[in-house]
Design a protein around this motif. Structure first.
Motif, short mmCIF file in Angstrom:
data_model
loop_
_atom_site.label_atom_id
_atom_site.label_comp_id
_atom_site.label_asym_id
_atom_site.label_seq_id
_atom_site.Cartn_x
_atom_site.Cartn_y
_atom_site.Cartn_z
N ASN A 97 64.96 58.36 23.63
CA ASN A 97 63.51 58.92 23.58
C ASN A 97 62.46 58.49 22.64
O ASN A 97 63.07 57.61 21.82
CB ASN A 97 63.85 60.45 23.41
N ALA A 98 61.42 58.89 22.51
CA ALA A 98 60.54 58.53 21.55
C ALA A 98 61.03 58.76 20.12
O ALA A 98 61.61 59.55 19.74
CB ALA A 98 59.21 59.18 21.58
N ASP A 99 61.08 57.59 19.34
CA ASP A 99 61.63 57.66 17.89
C ASP A 99 60.32 58.38 16.99
O ASP A 99 59.52 58.67 17.28
CB ASP A 99 62.22 56.45 17.40
N GLU A 100 60.81 58.25 15.67
CA GLU A 100 59.93 58.76 14.78
C GLU A 100 58.74 58.08 14.67
O GLU A 100 57.60 58.85 14.41
CB GLU A 100 60.71 58.66 13.25
N ASP A 101 58.59 56.94 15.17
CA ASP A 101 57.08 56.11 15.20
C ASP A 101 56.39 56.34 16.55
O ASP A 101 55.48 55.98 16.82
CB ASP A 101 57.14 54.81 14.84
N GLY A 102 56.97 57.14 17.62
CA GLY A 102 56.56 56.96 19.05
C GLY A 102 56.94 56.17 19.83
O GLY A 102 56.35 55.93 20.81
N ALA A 103 57.81 54.99 19.36
CA ALA A 103 58.29 54.00 20.21
C ALA A 103 59.31 54.36 21.37
O ALA A 103 60.00 55.39 21.00
CB ALA A 103 58.88 53.01 19.10
N ARG A 104 58.95 53.73 22.58
CA ARG A 104 60.12 54.00 23.62
C ARG A 104 60.42 52.59 24.02
O ARG A 104 60.03 51.52 23.73
CB ARG A 104 59.22 54.60 24.71
N LEU A 105 61.37 52.48 25.19
CA LEU A 105 61.88 51.31 25.76
C LEU A 105 61.34 51.07 27.01
O LEU A 105 60.65 52.26 27.52
CB LEU A 105 63.34 51.44 25.71
N HIS A 106 61.47 49.99 27.52
CA HIS A 106 61.13 49.81 28.95
C HIS A 106 59.62 49.91 29.26
O HIS A 106 59.08 50.57 30.08
CB HIS A 106 61.73 50.79 30.06
N ASP A 107 58.79 49.06 28.54
CA ASP A 107 57.30 48.93 28.51
C ASP A 107 56.76 48.30 29.66
O ASP A 107 56.98 47.30 30.08
CB ASP A 107 56.93 48.14 27.41
N ILE A 108 55.90 49.14 30.43
CA ILE A 108 55.07 48.63 31.34
C ILE A 108 53.68 48.59 30.90
O ILE A 108 52.57 48.05 31.59
CB ILE A 108 55.06 49.22 32.62
N PHE A 109 53.16 49.18 29.79
CA PHE A 109 51.87 49.11 29.18
C PHE A 109 51.43 47.93 28.72
O PHE A 109 50.30 47.45 28.81
CB PHE A 109 52.17 50.28 27.92
N SER A 110 52.50 47.05 28.13
CA SER A 110 51.72 45.54 27.74
C SER A 110 52.26 44.57 28.38
O SER A 110 52.39 43.33 28.02
CB SER A 110 52.22 45.49 26.10
N SER A 111 52.61 44.71 29.74
CA SER A 111 53.28 43.56 30.60
C SER A 111 52.33 42.64 31.08
O SER A 111 52.80 41.63 31.68
CB SER A 111 53.93 44.33 31.56
N SER A 112 51.08 42.66 30.41
CA SER A 112 50.42 41.61 30.72
C SER A 112 49.91 40.77 29.84
O SER A 112 48.64 40.29 29.53
CB SER A 112 49.13 42.13 31.65
N CYS A 113 50.68 40.62 28.87
CA CYS A 113 50.57 39.55 27.68
C CYS A 113 50.36 38.21 27.99
O CYS A 113 51.09 37.45 28.15
CB CYS A 113 51.60 39.58 26.67
N GLY A 114 48.78 37.76 28.01
CA GLY A 114 48.24 36.37 28.27
C GLY A 114 48.51 35.56 27.14
O GLY A 114 48.99 35.88 25.95
N ILE A 115 48.17 34.17 27.12
CA ILE A 115 48.14 33.49 26.07
C ILE A 115 47.30 33.71 24.90
O ILE A 115 47.74 33.45 23.75
CB ILE A 115 47.73 32.00 26.70
N LYS A 116 46.19 34.25 25.07
CA LYS A 116 45.27 34.80 24.01
C LYS A 116 46.14 35.79 23.34
O LYS A 116 46.26 36.00 22.02
CB LYS A 116 44.10 35.28 24.42
#
Length: 154
Positions: free
Chosen positions: A35-54
């Protein structure tokens, strides 16, 4: 599409992009109950899944570095129609104080897994992030990925 959150876990669905917006797969098992850790991080990310070359260049400081995992997948699947990237085992979140995206070292270890059932005919392509585990340090990715495909029950 982010209908069921930015990080998927058991019983969540992965959805296709517009204009179709169809369910692609449903998660049925996840070996890491994270579940969310103390920083609010979670696993299995679809939020940043379009990381391009820039984006990759900004994250790594290498403007002319390797292609991003998104670009690798895009080149392979661009003629397939709709597709969605999903960063399984990527540990990430939005910082509480600055509202900026961040990544952390994944807690996954050899043998961890995620299982999903396709909700339609589905082609799955697996690629590792050029940044290793997605943390701020660029590392050699010494972990391996294993992908098992099970026959459909009729």
């Amino acid at each position: 599409m982010i209908f069921q959150g930015t990080h998927l876990s058991k019983y969540a669905r992965l959805w296709s992009n517009e204009p179709f917006v169809r369910p692609l797969a449903t998660v049925v098992a996840d070996s890491i109950p994270y579940n969310a850790d103390e920083d609010g991080a979670r696993l299995h990310d679809i939020f940043s899944s379009s990381c391009g070359i820039k984006t990759w260049g900004l994250l790594t400081g290498r403007e002319n570095g390797n292609e991003s995992c998104f670009q690798t997948i895009y080149k392979e699947l661009k003629n397939e129609g709709c597709f969605q990237c999903w960063n399984i085992f990527n540990c990430s979140g939005i910082s509480k104080d600055t509202s900026q995206y961040f990544t952390k070292v994944t807690p996954s270890i050899k043998g961890d897994y995620i299982e999903f059932i396709p909700d339609m005919n589905l082609k799955v392509a697996v690629v590792c992030c050029a940044r290793g585990d997605g943390s701020s340090d660029i590392q050699q990715n010494e972990n391996s990925l294993k992908c098992d495909v099970f026959a459909a029950l009729h």
